[in-house]
Scaffold this motif. Structure first.
Motif, short mmCIF file in Angstrom:
data_model
loop_
_atom_site.label_atom_id
_atom_site.label_comp_id
_atom_site.label_asym_id
_atom_site.label_seq_id
_atom_site.Cartn_x
_atom_site.Cartn_y
_atom_site.Cartn_z
N ILE A 84 0.86 -1.19 0.00
CA ILE A 84 0.00 0.00 0.00
C ILE A 84 0.90 1.23 0.00
CG2 ILE A 84 -1.72 1.30 1.31
CD1 ILE A 84 -2.87 -1.35 2.24
N GLY A 87 -0.51 7.79 0.72
CA GLY A 87 -1.66 8.45 0.13
C GLY A 87 -2.81 7.53 -0.18
N GLU A 88 -2.54 6.23 -0.19
CA GLU A 88 -3.58 5.25 -0.45
C GLU A 88 -4.30 4.92 0.87
OE1 GLU A 88 -4.00 0.77 -2.44
OE2 GLU A 88 -2.04 1.74 -2.30
N ARG A 89 -5.56 4.56 0.77
CA ARG A 89 -6.34 4.20 1.97
C ARG A 89 -5.66 3.07 2.73
NH1 ARG A 89 -10.55 0.49 2.96
NH2 ARG A 89 -10.65 -0.09 0.76
N ASP A 90 -5.63 3.21 4.03
CA ASP A 90 -5.06 2.22 4.95
C ASP A 90 -3.53 2.14 4.89
OD1 ASP A 90 -7.53 1.62 5.96
OD2 ASP A 90 -7.68 -0.37 5.06
N TYR A 91 -2.88 3.17 4.35
CA TYR A 91 -1.42 3.15 4.32
C TYR A 91 -0.84 3.07 5.74
CZ TYR A 91 3.38 4.87 3.99
OH TYR A 91 4.74 5.01 4.12
N GLU A 93 -2.25 1.90 8.46
CA GLU A 93 -2.55 0.59 9.03
C GLU A 93 -1.64 -0.48 8.42
OE1 GLU A 93 -5.87 3.26 9.77
OE2 GLU A 93 -4.73 2.77 7.97
N TYR A 94 -1.36 -0.35 7.13
CA TYR A 94 -0.46 -1.29 6.45
C TYR A 94 0.92 -1.27 7.12
CZ TYR A 94 2.83 -2.94 2.91
OH TYR A 94 3.85 -3.60 2.25
N ARG A 149 -13.75 -8.03 8.20
CA ARG A 149 -12.79 -7.90 7.10
C ARG A 149 -12.22 -9.26 6.73
NH1 ARG A 149 -11.41 -3.30 10.23
NH2 ARG A 149 -11.43 -1.33 9.05
N CYS A 153 -5.91 -4.80 5.41
CA CYS A 153 -5.85 -3.43 4.90
C CYS A 153 -6.41 -3.32 3.49
CB CYS A 153 -4.40 -2.94 4.88
SG CYS A 153 -3.55 -3.05 6.47
N ALA A 154 -7.12 -2.22 3.25
CA ALA A 154 -7.55 -1.82 1.90
C ALA A 154 -8.36 -2.89 1.17
CB ALA A 154 -6.34 -1.42 1.06
N ASP A 155 -8.99 -3.77 1.91
CA ASP A 155 -9.86 -4.80 1.30
C ASP A 155 -9.14 -5.67 0.29
OD1 ASP A 155 -12.13 -3.93 2.76
OD2 ASP A 155 -12.47 -2.34 1.28
#
Length: 215
Positions: A84, A87-91, A93-94, A149, A153-155
């Protein structure tokens, strides 16, 4: 460019790196060593003075942390879906779960393994079992994150799943599975059913068998 070389022992933390390479379609030269290499392959110390595995050598770059290697493999030639990007969603958390996997989850497992499985004569089994309880308590963060989930992260499946997933795989193999929640066992089953995981495992086992009596 030369092919990166991964030195590891079969089913060790280096499996994270082998697995990531299979998932990302990255070619690596896999070198399987006997365990523990610092005793059974002393020549390895000239390459890695720590005597630990894994070690990834890519040109002038050398990495010795399994989660860092997995992330490197997934990003060194440009970001793949396995990582990830900023700037990407869940960065965030990744990053967090990728580091959490080794620093918080695998660490107490290694203490348990050392004092309960490998060095029984030193009278430190009580400490080992205490760290086993620590490991089980620290699973709560992953357990809560996976509620609703399939992946962390990020599905989608990422290096974070590889890194955390390995800790759950290790738990099963070293006798720590009783304290693992069923939801995390189900998560582990999803991860280990992936074709890339199966290929990584087969590559490492083939290398181990090739060592003969040293395996």
């Amino acid at each position: 460019m030369s092919t990166p070389v991964l030195y590891t022992c079969a089913r060790s933390r280096g499996l994270r790196a082998t697995w990531a390479a299979e998932e990302a379609g990255v070619d690596i030269d896999l070198k399987i060593l006997p365990f523990p290499p610092r005793f059974l392959a002393p020549e390895y110390l000239a390459i890695n003075p720590l005597g630990t595995v894994p070690l990834l050598v890519d040109g002038d770059s050398r990495l010795t942390e399994s989660c860092a290697i997995a992330h490197y493999v997934a990003t060194s030639s440009g970001y793949t879906p396995l990582a990830i990007a900023p700037g990407e969603r869940d960065y965030a958390e990744y990053c967090d779960f990728t580091y959490h996997a080794d620093a918080t989850i695998t660490f107490p497992q290694t203490v348990y393994m050392r004092f309960v499985l490998f060095e029984k004569d030193k009278g430190l089994q009580e400490a080992g079992h205490a760290y086993a309880k620590w490991f089980h308590k620290r699973l709560i963060k992953v357990e809560q994150r996976l509620e609703g989930r399939e992946y962390l992260c990020a599905d989608r499946f990422t290096v974070a799943d590889i890194c955390v997933g390995y800790a759950l795989i290790l738990a099963e193999s070293v006798g720590l599975d009783e304290g693992v929640p069923q939801s995390l066992k189900d998560y582990r089953a999803r991860l280990t059913a992936r074709p890339a995981y199966q290929r990584a495992l087969e590559r490492e086992e083939a290398g181990r068998k090739a060592l003969g009596q040293l395996a």
